[in-house]
Design a protein around this motif. Sequence first.
Motif, PDB file in Angstrom:
ATOM      1  N   ILE A 257       0.853  -1.184   0.000  1.00  0.00           N
ATOM      2  CA  ILE A 257       0.000   0.000   0.000  1.00  0.00           C
ATOM      3  C   ILE A 257       0.891   1.236   0.000  1.00  0.00           C
ATOM      4  CG2 ILE A 257      -1.713   1.298   1.336  1.00  0.00           C
ATOM      5  CD1 ILE A 257      -2.701  -1.421   2.406  1.00  0.00           C
ATOM      6  N   LYS A 258       0.675   2.104  -0.978  1.00  0.00           N
ATOM      7  CA  LYS A 258       1.522   3.302  -1.127  1.00  0.00           C
ATOM      8  C   LYS A 258       1.400   4.197   0.103  1.00  0.00           C
ATOM      9  CE  LYS A 258       2.585   7.010  -4.303  1.00  0.00           C
ATOM     10  NZ  LYS A 258       2.279   7.648  -5.571  1.00  0.00           N
ATOM     11  N   LEU A 259       2.551   4.600   0.620  1.00  0.00           N
ATOM     12  CA  LEU A 259       2.599   5.404   1.833  1.00  0.00           C
ATOM     13  C   LEU A 259       3.465   6.630   1.613  1.00  0.00           C
ATOM     14  CD1 LEU A 259       2.289   5.824   4.968  1.00  0.00           C
ATOM     15  CD2 LEU A 259       4.344   4.426   5.212  1.00  0.00           C
ATOM     16  N   ASN A 260       2.921   7.797   1.925  1.00  0.00           N
ATOM     17  CA  ASN A 260       3.736   8.992   2.106  1.00  0.00           C
ATOM     18  C   ASN A 260       3.091   9.818   3.206  1.00  0.00           C
ATOM     19  OD1 ASN A 260       2.040  11.150   0.980  1.00  0.00           O
ATOM     20  ND2 ASN A 260       2.426  10.169  -1.006  1.00  0.00           N
ATOM     21  N   THR A 261       3.892  10.643   3.841  1.00  0.00           N
ATOM     22  CA  THR A 261       3.441  11.348   5.037  1.00  0.00           C
ATOM     23  C   THR A 261       2.222  12.218   4.777  1.00  0.00           C
ATOM     24  OG1 THR A 261       5.713  11.339   5.831  1.00  0.00           O
ATOM     25  CG2 THR A 261       4.212  12.859   6.917  1.00  0.00           C
ATOM     26  N   GLY A 262       2.240  12.972   3.692  1.00  0.00           N
ATOM     27  CA  GLY A 262       1.101  13.848   3.378  1.00  0.00           C
ATOM     28  C   GLY A 262      -0.180  13.066   3.213  1.00  0.00           C
ATOM     29  N   SER A 263      -0.100  11.955   2.485  1.00  0.00           N
ATOM     30  CA  SER A 263      -1.291  11.116   2.272  1.00  0.00           C
ATOM     31  C   SER A 263      -1.782  10.517   3.578  1.00  0.00           C
ATOM     32  CB  SER A 263      -0.980   9.993   1.286  1.00  0.00           C
ATOM     33  OG  SER A 263      -0.662  10.503   0.029  1.00  0.00           O
ATOM     34  N   LEU A 264      -0.853  10.114   4.433  1.00  0.00           N
ATOM     35  CA  LEU A 264      -1.237   9.512   5.713  1.00  0.00           C
ATOM     36  C   LEU A 264      -2.045  10.503   6.547  1.00  0.00           C
ATOM     37  CD1 LEU A 264      -1.149   7.211   7.753  1.00  0.00           C
ATOM     38  CD2 LEU A 264       1.086   8.052   8.499  1.00  0.00           C
ATOM     39  N   TYR A 265      -1.582  11.748   6.632  1.00  0.00           N
ATOM     40  CA  TYR A 265      -2.307  12.741   7.421  1.00  0.00           C
ATOM     41  C   TYR A 265      -3.644  13.090   6.774  1.00  0.00           C
ATOM     42  CZ  TYR A 265       1.418  13.239  10.779  1.00  0.00           C
ATOM     43  OH  TYR A 265       2.305  12.985  11.796  1.00  0.00           O
ATOM     44  N   ALA A 266      -3.706  13.100   5.447  1.00  0.00           N
ATOM     45  CA  ALA A 266      -4.976  13.358   4.761  1.00  0.00           C
ATOM     46  C   ALA A 266      -5.975  12.240   5.045  1.00  0.00           C
ATOM     47  CB  ALA A 266      -4.744  13.497   3.259  1.00  0.00           C
ATOM     48  N   VAL A 267      -5.507  11.000   5.056  1.00  0.00           N
ATOM     49  CA  VAL A 267      -6.373   9.855   5.354  1.00  0.00           C
ATOM     50  C   VAL A 267      -6.873   9.943   6.789  1.00  0.00           C
ATOM     51  CG1 VAL A 267      -6.291   7.360   5.811  1.00  0.00           C
ATOM     52  CG2 VAL A 267      -5.547   8.249   3.611  1.00  0.00           C
ATOM     53  N   ILE A 268      -6.008  10.308   7.705  1.00  0.00           N
ATOM     54  CA  ILE A 268      -6.418  10.430   9.106  1.00  0.00           C
ATOM     55  C   ILE A 268      -7.488  11.511   9.247  1.00  0.00           C
ATOM     56  CG2 ILE A 268      -5.608  11.202  11.385  1.00  0.00           C
ATOM     57  CD1 ILE A 268      -3.247   9.279  10.916  1.00  0.00           C
ATOM     58  N   ASP A 269      -7.301  12.648   8.570  1.00  0.00           N
ATOM     59  CA  ASP A 269      -8.329  13.700   8.593  1.00  0.00           C
ATOM     60  C   ASP A 269      -9.653  13.185   8.041  1.00  0.00           C
ATOM     61  OD1 ASP A 269      -6.653  15.560   9.739  1.00  0.00           O
ATOM     62  OD2 ASP A 269      -6.113  16.518   7.834  1.00  0.00           O
ATOM     63  N   HIS A 270      -9.587  12.439   6.935  1.00  0.00           N
ATOM     64  CA  HIS A 270     -10.793  11.888   6.312  1.00  0.00           C
ATOM     65  C   HIS A 270     -11.504  10.915   7.268  1.00  0.00           C
ATOM     66  CE1 HIS A 270     -13.403  10.319   3.165  1.00  0.00           C
ATOM     67  NE2 HIS A 270     -13.037   9.096   3.531  1.00  0.00           N
ATOM     68  N   LEU A 271     -10.728  10.043   7.907  1.00  0.00           N
ATOM     69  CA  LEU A 271     -11.322   9.084   8.842  1.00  0.00           C
ATOM     70  C   LEU A 271     -11.923   9.783  10.064  1.00  0.00           C
ATOM     71  CD1 LEU A 271      -8.611   6.259   8.654  1.00  0.00           C
ATOM     72  CD2 LEU A 271     -10.939   6.193   7.695  1.00  0.00           C
ATOM     73  N   LEU A 272     -11.276  10.859  10.509  1.00  0.00           N
ATOM     74  CA  LEU A 272     -11.825  11.648  11.622  1.00  0.00           C
ATOM     75  C   LEU A 272     -13.164  12.278  11.234  1.00  0.00           C
ATOM     76  CD1 LEU A 272      -8.693  13.494  13.047  1.00  0.00           C
ATOM     77  CD2 LEU A 272     -10.293  12.089  14.372  1.00  0.00           C
ATOM     78  N   LYS A 273     -13.207  12.893  10.045  1.00  0.00           N
ATOM     79  CA  LYS A 273     -14.439  13.553   9.575  1.00  0.00           C
ATOM     80  C   LYS A 273     -15.574  12.552   9.421  1.00  0.00           C
ATOM     81  CE  LYS A 273     -12.092  17.289   7.229  1.00  0.00           C
ATOM     82  NZ  LYS A 273     -11.533  17.759   5.959  1.00  0.00           N
ATOM     83  N   ASN A 274     -15.233  11.321   9.042  1.00  0.00           N
ATOM     84  CA  ASN A 274     -16.253  10.294   8.848  1.00  0.00           C
ATOM     85  C   ASN A 274     -16.510   9.474  10.114  1.00  0.00           C
ATOM     86  OD1 ASN A 274     -17.199  10.128   5.885  1.00  0.00           O
ATOM     87  ND2 ASN A 274     -15.007  10.568   5.768  1.00  0.00           N
ATOM     88  N   LYS A 275     -15.933   9.932  11.231  1.00  0.00           N
ATOM     89  CA  LYS A 275     -16.146   9.322  12.542  1.00  0.00           C
ATOM     90  C   LYS A 275     -15.751   7.838  12.591  1.00  0.00           C
ATOM     91  CE  LYS A 275     -19.851  12.554  13.814  1.00  0.00           C
ATOM     92  NZ  LYS A 275     -19.085  13.682  13.578  1.00  0.00           N
ATOM     93  N   MET A 276     -14.720   7.485  11.819  1.00  0.00           N
ATOM     94  CA  MET A 276     -14.181   6.126  11.840  1.00  0.00           C
ATOM     95  C   MET A 276     -13.103   5.994  12.927  1.00  0.00           C
ATOM     96  SD  MET A 276     -15.759   4.485   9.522  1.00  0.00           S
ATOM     97  CE  MET A 276     -17.086   5.140   8.547  1.00  0.00           C
ATOM     98  N   ILE A 277     -12.464   7.121  13.233  1.00  0.00           N
ATOM     99  CA  ILE A 277     -11.466   7.164  14.297  1.00  0.00           C
ATOM    100  C   ILE A 277     -11.711   8.404  15.145  1.00  0.00           C
ATOM    101  CG2 ILE A 277      -9.736   5.922  12.922  1.00  0.00           C
ATOM    102  CD1 ILE A 277      -8.270   8.585  12.517  1.00  0.00           C
ATOM    103  N   ARG A 278     -11.102   8.417  16.323  1.00  0.00           N
ATOM    104  CA  ARG A 278     -11.209   9.602  17.189  1.00  0.00           C
ATOM    105  C   ARG A 278      -9.898   9.760  17.940  1.00  0.00           C
ATOM    106  NH1 ARG A 278     -15.564   6.423  20.232  1.00  0.00           N
ATOM    107  NH2 ARG A 278     -14.304   4.913  21.355  1.00  0.00           N
ATOM    108  N   ALA A 279      -9.651  10.986  18.378  1.00  0.00           N
ATOM    109  CA  ALA A 279      -8.459  11.245  19.183  1.00  0.00           C
ATOM    110  C   ALA A 279      -8.682  10.651  20.571  1.00  0.00           C
ATOM    111  CB  ALA A 279      -8.207  12.738  19.275  1.00  0.00           C
TER     112      ALA A 279
END
Length: 197
Positions: free
Chosen positions: A41-63
């Motif tokens: 799975i392709k990984l780069n830092t910018g994409s990782l943080y964008a995915v985390i933001d997306h998952l947060l907005k969709n309530k899949m993860i939480r702090a």
Amino acid sequence: MPKSKRSNLLALAVLSLLNESPMHPYEIGVTMKKRGISDTIKLNTGSLYAVIDHLLKNKMIRAKETLKEGKHPARTIYELTPAGYDEFFDWLRYLVQKPVKEYTQFAAGLAFLAHLSPHEAYELLRKRKSNLAEQIKTIRSSIDITQQSGVSRLFIIETEYELALLEAEKIWLEQIIRDISEGLLTIRKSDEWKWSK
């Protein structure tokens, strides 16, 4: 996330790792590299943080918490929500059971192979076969080393799958190369493959 939105496999990797334990993004990236997930799975830092933001907005993860250690910047530890847990397992089951059309770069190149001369196509495919042989050798060695270190085969099964695909492609390439060299590939039975420069 609806199935139509399930295109970023990095999100699946994040959900998977957070299913194991809460982590901060840096730890997620390091774990992916250490386990070889970043080979699949392709990984780069910018994409990782964008995915985390997306998952947060969709309530899949939480702090879960934010930690500050010494001079390092504060790090937020994330965890799965119940919705994220359900999404991870639903998505994983879907990927394992449902064959889908995958669009590879090699298949795209093959779609336009007729634009090359038979000689050039032959040479390029021979080089690809040679490169595949090297990849196969490297992957076999990696599998052997990993298994000798005591890692369960279940944790490298995606590498075995990659190896099986490469070996099948190499066998197929050998036949195509043979067919080109014997003049068996034509546009129509009455034509020769000769319109290219």
